[in-house]
Scaffold this motif. Sequence first.
Motif, PDB file in Angstrom:
ATOM      1  N   ARG D 107       0.816  -1.207   0.000  1.00  0.00           N
ATOM      2  CA  ARG D 107       0.000   0.000   0.000  1.00  0.00           C
ATOM      3  C   ARG D 107       0.844   1.249   0.000  1.00  0.00           C
ATOM      4  NH1 ARG D 107      -5.342  -0.759   3.685  1.00  0.00           N
ATOM      5  NH2 ARG D 107      -6.270  -2.231   2.241  1.00  0.00           N
ATOM      6  N   ILE D 108       1.905   1.205   0.807  1.00  0.00           N
ATOM      7  CA  ILE D 108       2.760   2.387   0.891  1.00  0.00           C
ATOM      8  C   ILE D 108       3.449   2.618  -0.443  1.00  0.00           C
ATOM      9  CG2 ILE D 108       4.780   3.320   2.057  1.00  0.00           C
ATOM     10  CD1 ILE D 108       3.800   1.724   4.522  1.00  0.00           C
ATOM     11  N   LEU D 109       3.878   1.502  -1.068  1.00  0.00           N
ATOM     12  CA  LEU D 109       4.480   1.620  -2.391  1.00  0.00           C
ATOM     13  C   LEU D 109       3.477   2.204  -3.373  1.00  0.00           C
ATOM     14  CD1 LEU D 109       7.025   1.030  -3.961  1.00  0.00           C
ATOM     15  CD2 LEU D 109       6.159  -1.230  -4.467  1.00  0.00           C
ATOM     16  N   LEU D 110       2.242   1.728  -3.296  1.00  0.00           N
ATOM     17  CA  LEU D 110       1.192   2.234  -4.201  1.00  0.00           C
ATOM     18  C   LEU D 110       0.998   3.734  -4.000  1.00  0.00           C
ATOM     19  CD1 LEU D 110      -1.101   1.683  -6.245  1.00  0.00           C
ATOM     20  CD2 LEU D 110      -2.604   1.382  -4.303  1.00  0.00           C
ATOM     21  N   ALA D 111       0.925   4.157  -2.727  1.00  0.00           N
ATOM     22  CA  ALA D 111       0.721   5.576  -2.453  1.00  0.00           C
ATOM     23  C   ALA D 111       1.861   6.410  -3.025  1.00  0.00           C
ATOM     24  CB  ALA D 111       0.613   5.804  -0.945  1.00  0.00           C
ATOM     25  N   ASN D 112       3.082   5.912  -2.863  1.00  0.00           N
ATOM     26  CA  ASN D 112       4.220   6.666  -3.388  1.00  0.00           C
ATOM     27  C   ASN D 112       4.225   6.688  -4.908  1.00  0.00           C
ATOM     28  OD1 ASN D 112       5.218   7.445  -0.973  1.00  0.00           O
ATOM     29  ND2 ASN D 112       6.766   5.849  -0.834  1.00  0.00           N
ATOM     30  N   CYS D 113       3.786   5.573  -5.531  1.00  0.00           N
ATOM     31  CA  CYS D 113       3.795   5.535  -6.996  1.00  0.00           C
ATOM     32  C   CYS D 113       2.693   6.411  -7.575  1.00  0.00           C
ATOM     33  CB  CYS D 113       3.646   4.107  -7.492  1.00  0.00           C
ATOM     34  SG  CYS D 113       5.109   3.143  -7.163  1.00  0.00           S
ATOM     35  N   ILE D 114       1.562   6.538  -6.860  1.00  0.00           N
ATOM     36  CA  ILE D 114       0.501   7.420  -7.338  1.00  0.00           C
ATOM     37  C   ILE D 114       1.030   8.843  -7.431  1.00  0.00           C
ATOM     38  CG2 ILE D 114      -1.663   8.496  -6.632  1.00  0.00           C
ATOM     39  CD1 ILE D 114      -2.559   5.779  -5.652  1.00  0.00           C
ATOM     40  N   THR D 115       1.901   9.187  -6.489  1.00  0.00           N
ATOM     41  CA  THR D 115       2.497  10.517  -6.520  1.00  0.00           C
ATOM     42  C   THR D 115       3.340  10.718  -7.780  1.00  0.00           C
ATOM     43  OG1 THR D 115       2.508  10.510  -4.130  1.00  0.00           O
ATOM     44  CG2 THR D 115       3.903  12.097  -5.177  1.00  0.00           C
ATOM     45  N   LEU D 116       3.875   9.616  -8.314  1.00  0.00           N
ATOM     46  CA  LEU D 116       4.682   9.749  -9.528  1.00  0.00           C
ATOM     47  C   LEU D 116       3.845   9.828 -10.794  1.00  0.00           C
ATOM     48  CD1 LEU D 116       7.559   7.189  -8.918  1.00  0.00           C
ATOM     49  CD2 LEU D 116       7.607   9.636  -8.662  1.00  0.00           C
ATOM     50  N   LEU D 117       2.632   9.280 -10.774  1.00  0.00           N
ATOM     51  CA  LEU D 117       1.804   9.252 -11.985  1.00  0.00           C
ATOM     52  C   LEU D 117       1.491  10.672 -12.465  1.00  0.00           C
ATOM     53  CD1 LEU D 117      -1.050   6.642 -11.442  1.00  0.00           C
ATOM     54  CD2 LEU D 117       0.889   6.467 -12.947  1.00  0.00           C
ATOM     55  N   PRO D 118       1.282  10.832 -13.774  1.00  0.00           N
ATOM     56  CA  PRO D 118       0.918  12.161 -14.260  1.00  0.00           C
ATOM     57  C   PRO D 118      -0.388  12.642 -13.651  1.00  0.00           C
ATOM     58  CG  PRO D 118       1.467  10.712 -16.079  1.00  0.00           C
ATOM     59  CD  PRO D 118       1.442   9.867 -14.851  1.00  0.00           C
ATOM     60  N   GLY D 119      -0.372  13.838 -13.062  1.00  0.00           N
ATOM     61  CA  GLY D 119      -1.607  14.470 -12.626  1.00  0.00           C
ATOM     62  C   GLY D 119      -2.186  14.038 -11.298  1.00  0.00           C
ATOM     63  N   THR D 120      -1.545  13.121 -10.559  1.00  0.00           N
ATOM     64  CA  THR D 120      -2.129  12.717  -9.277  1.00  0.00           C
ATOM     65  C   THR D 120      -1.080  12.733  -8.169  1.00  0.00           C
ATOM     66  OG1 THR D 120      -1.697  10.420  -9.858  1.00  0.00           O
ATOM     67  CG2 THR D 120      -3.928  11.212 -10.182  1.00  0.00           C
ATOM     68  N   ILE D 121      -1.506  13.091  -6.955  1.00  0.00           N
ATOM     69  CA  ILE D 121      -0.707  12.808  -5.768  1.00  0.00           C
ATOM     70  C   ILE D 121      -1.620  12.149  -4.736  1.00  0.00           C
ATOM     71  CG2 ILE D 121       1.007  14.635  -6.025  1.00  0.00           C
ATOM     72  CD1 ILE D 121      -0.572  16.293  -4.068  1.00  0.00           C
ATOM     73  N   SER D 122      -1.055  11.278  -3.913  1.00  0.00           N
ATOM     74  CA  SER D 122      -1.873  10.632  -2.895  1.00  0.00           C
ATOM     75  C   SER D 122      -1.929  11.537  -1.681  1.00  0.00           C
ATOM     76  CB  SER D 122      -1.285   9.276  -2.532  1.00  0.00           C
ATOM     77  OG  SER D 122       0.004   9.431  -2.020  1.00  0.00           O
ATOM     78  N   ALA D 123      -3.153  11.787  -1.200  1.00  0.00           N
ATOM     79  CA  ALA D 123      -3.297  12.729  -0.096  1.00  0.00           C
ATOM     80  C   ALA D 123      -3.551  12.024   1.223  1.00  0.00           C
ATOM     81  CB  ALA D 123      -4.430  13.701  -0.381  1.00  0.00           C
ATOM     82  N   ARG D 124      -4.344  10.988   1.226  1.00  0.00           N
ATOM     83  CA  ARG D 124      -4.570  10.293   2.486  1.00  0.00           C
ATOM     84  C   ARG D 124      -4.794   8.814   2.245  1.00  0.00           C
ATOM     85  NH1 ARG D 124      -8.932  12.277   6.591  1.00  0.00           N
ATOM     86  NH2 ARG D 124      -7.375  13.884   6.841  1.00  0.00           N
ATOM     87  N   LEU D 125      -4.196   8.018   3.118  1.00  0.00           N
ATOM     88  CA  LEU D 125      -4.310   6.571   3.046  1.00  0.00           C
ATOM     89  C   LEU D 125      -4.961   6.125   4.344  1.00  0.00           C
ATOM     90  CD1 LEU D 125      -3.388   4.129   1.333  1.00  0.00           C
ATOM     91  CD2 LEU D 125      -1.242   4.218   2.523  1.00  0.00           C
ATOM     92  N   ALA D 126      -6.233   5.697   4.292  1.00  0.00           N
ATOM     93  CA  ALA D 126      -6.892   5.298   5.527  1.00  0.00           C
ATOM     94  C   ALA D 126      -7.883   4.186   5.230  1.00  0.00           C
ATOM     95  CB  ALA D 126      -7.615   6.484   6.149  1.00  0.00           C
ATOM     96  N   ASP D 127      -8.060   3.336   6.180  1.00  0.00           N
ATOM     97  CA  ASP D 127      -8.886   2.135   6.123  1.00  0.00           C
ATOM     98  C   ASP D 127      -9.492   1.804   4.750  1.00  0.00           C
ATOM     99  OD1 ASP D 127     -10.519   4.096   8.455  1.00  0.00           O
ATOM    100  OD2 ASP D 127     -11.138   4.030   6.365  1.00  0.00           O
ATOM    101  N   ASP D 128      -8.721   1.108   3.957  1.00  0.00           N
ATOM    102  CA  ASP D 128      -9.171   0.516   2.695  1.00  0.00           C
ATOM    103  C   ASP D 128      -9.611   1.510   1.633  1.00  0.00           C
ATOM    104  OD1 ASP D 128      -8.569  -2.000   3.498  1.00  0.00           O
ATOM    105  OD2 ASP D 128     -10.546  -2.370   4.367  1.00  0.00           O
ATOM    106  N   ARG D 129      -9.219   2.765   1.802  1.00  0.00           N
ATOM    107  CA  ARG D 129      -9.437   3.664   0.668  1.00  0.00           C
ATOM    108  C   ARG D 129      -8.302   4.687   0.646  1.00  0.00           C
ATOM    109  NH1 ARG D 129     -12.354   8.290   2.496  1.00  0.00           N
ATOM    110  NH2 ARG D 129     -12.146   8.275   4.747  1.00  0.00           N
ATOM    111  N   ILE D 130      -8.127   5.261  -0.524  1.00  0.00           N
ATOM    112  CA  ILE D 130      -7.071   6.265  -0.649  1.00  0.00           C
ATOM    113  C   ILE D 130      -7.690   7.492  -1.292  1.00  0.00           C
ATOM    114  CG2 ILE D 130      -6.273   5.364  -2.884  1.00  0.00           C
ATOM    115  CD1 ILE D 130      -3.433   6.045  -1.918  1.00  0.00           C
ATOM    116  N   ILE D 131      -7.362   8.662  -0.741  1.00  0.00           N
ATOM    117  CA  ILE D 131      -7.841   9.910  -1.324  1.00  0.00           C
ATOM    118  C   ILE D 131      -6.715  10.500  -2.160  1.00  0.00           C
ATOM    119  CG2 ILE D 131      -8.745  12.194  -0.864  1.00  0.00           C
ATOM    120  CD1 ILE D 131      -9.887  11.161   1.704  1.00  0.00           C
TER     121      ILE D 131
END
Lengths: 96, 96, 107, 169
Positions: D107-131
């Motif tokens: 999950r942590i890897l996913l959150a960090n990789c979302i930050t790398l994707l064009p146009g998105t950053i991960s803002a919050r990671l909490a109980d089975d969903r990510i904002i």
Amino acid sequence: MTTLYLCLAIVLLLSVVLGLLRIMWGPTAADRMMAAQLFGTCGVAILLLLARGLEQLIIEDVALVFALLSALATVAFVRRAWRRDDVRRTGGPDHD
Amino acid sequence: MVVSAFDIILCLTLVWLAWHILTSPDHFKAVVLFISFGLLMALAWVRLQAPDVALAEAAIGSGLTGALFLSALRRMASVRRGERRLDRAEERYDDG
Amino acid sequence: MYVGQGGLIMTEVVGMVFIIIGIPFFLSGTIGLLRLPDIYTRLHALTKADNVGLGFVILGLAIQATSWLEVAKLFLIWFLVLVASATSCHLVADAALRRNIKPWTKE
Amino acid sequence: MSVPPAAVAWRLGLFGALWFILCGGELGSWPFGLPTVVLATWVDLQLAGNGQTRALRPLILMRILPFFFWKSILGALDVMARVLKPRLPIDPGLVEFPLTIPPGGGRILLANCITLLPGTISARLADDRIIVHTLDKGLPVVAKIQDLEGRIASLYGPCPAKETGRGLP
């Protein structure tokens, strides 16, 4: 060749100086802090270019410390310093 | 020539930063400016052929002192609001 | 420059090209920091543009490097910056959401 | 808590290599280096906690790494193009995404990789969903995160439910 490295370092230094404006403008504490983060990344690049340009490889170790420190400052900021009463405004363009 | 251009920009920025740190009415802004000052000062030490001092300046002067200032700022704010000292558990939960 | 070997000059030039490619990314990161309207969008500019710029600069310097240890150290620095900035980006965005800072939206 | 010897060996090797790089391979540094490496291994095992050690699969990591680099460059170019245009073509907003990948390193890897994707950053990671905060709500954010999640799930040990999400950029 050495001159070229130093010219590029100057360009990056100017970009850092421009980033200072964001610290002056704010508006939220996080905005100011992010500018310090920019200094970290740009600083690493400047130091690496200087290390090659001046042929002093020990400068790379300073870059290593920079890489670690910008994160430390941000973590300290988020965990300890960002007070609740800092929320003066709720988004919106502050300038155009 | 190019080297001295780099140095001149660095010096002017350092003096400008120092002036703003001393005169800024907003303490948080002053702390962030201080962190940036430390990073630029480390660059200056590198240019003065003292990479070891640069290492110490980046690690202690900017990183450690910056984090401590951020921490102290929070304490000051809670004292000013007439609160007692926060302990760790409370600090964690008052994020809201 | 003055070394007569063709291969040496080749790596110098290719490395330099990569370094120069990296610079505009840094500049756009700074411009983004100044122009974008709120903290969340500024995070986009900082975390993406600057990391890729540093990646190109480090790639260029690594191509020019003379020893494997130096290459390893350069990539270690890049990896640290990458992890540090992705993490602090997430932390700041999360803290901003907790403080109910509304993202700027187009009207 | 019993620690599998492989986990200790991995960490010892990793921290040893790290010390070797940091000291430029100097022999005289090892009297300090060896205790430091052992200490780092011990601390890391303590921090890793109740050892859910699903090993990364290095071969697949090698295959996916270029994809991450490419996406990251595209992300930077995207930001650059938007920032340099005088009209500043952005339409930011928050997107919520339910996660299917199990908790832990993935999950942590996913959150960090979302930050790398064009146009998105991960803002919050909490109980089975990510904002996720996106620069442009017109982008197919959800589809891209699903694709990324599939790729990251395939990085970790056997996980039969999520092997299908690969393919198509």
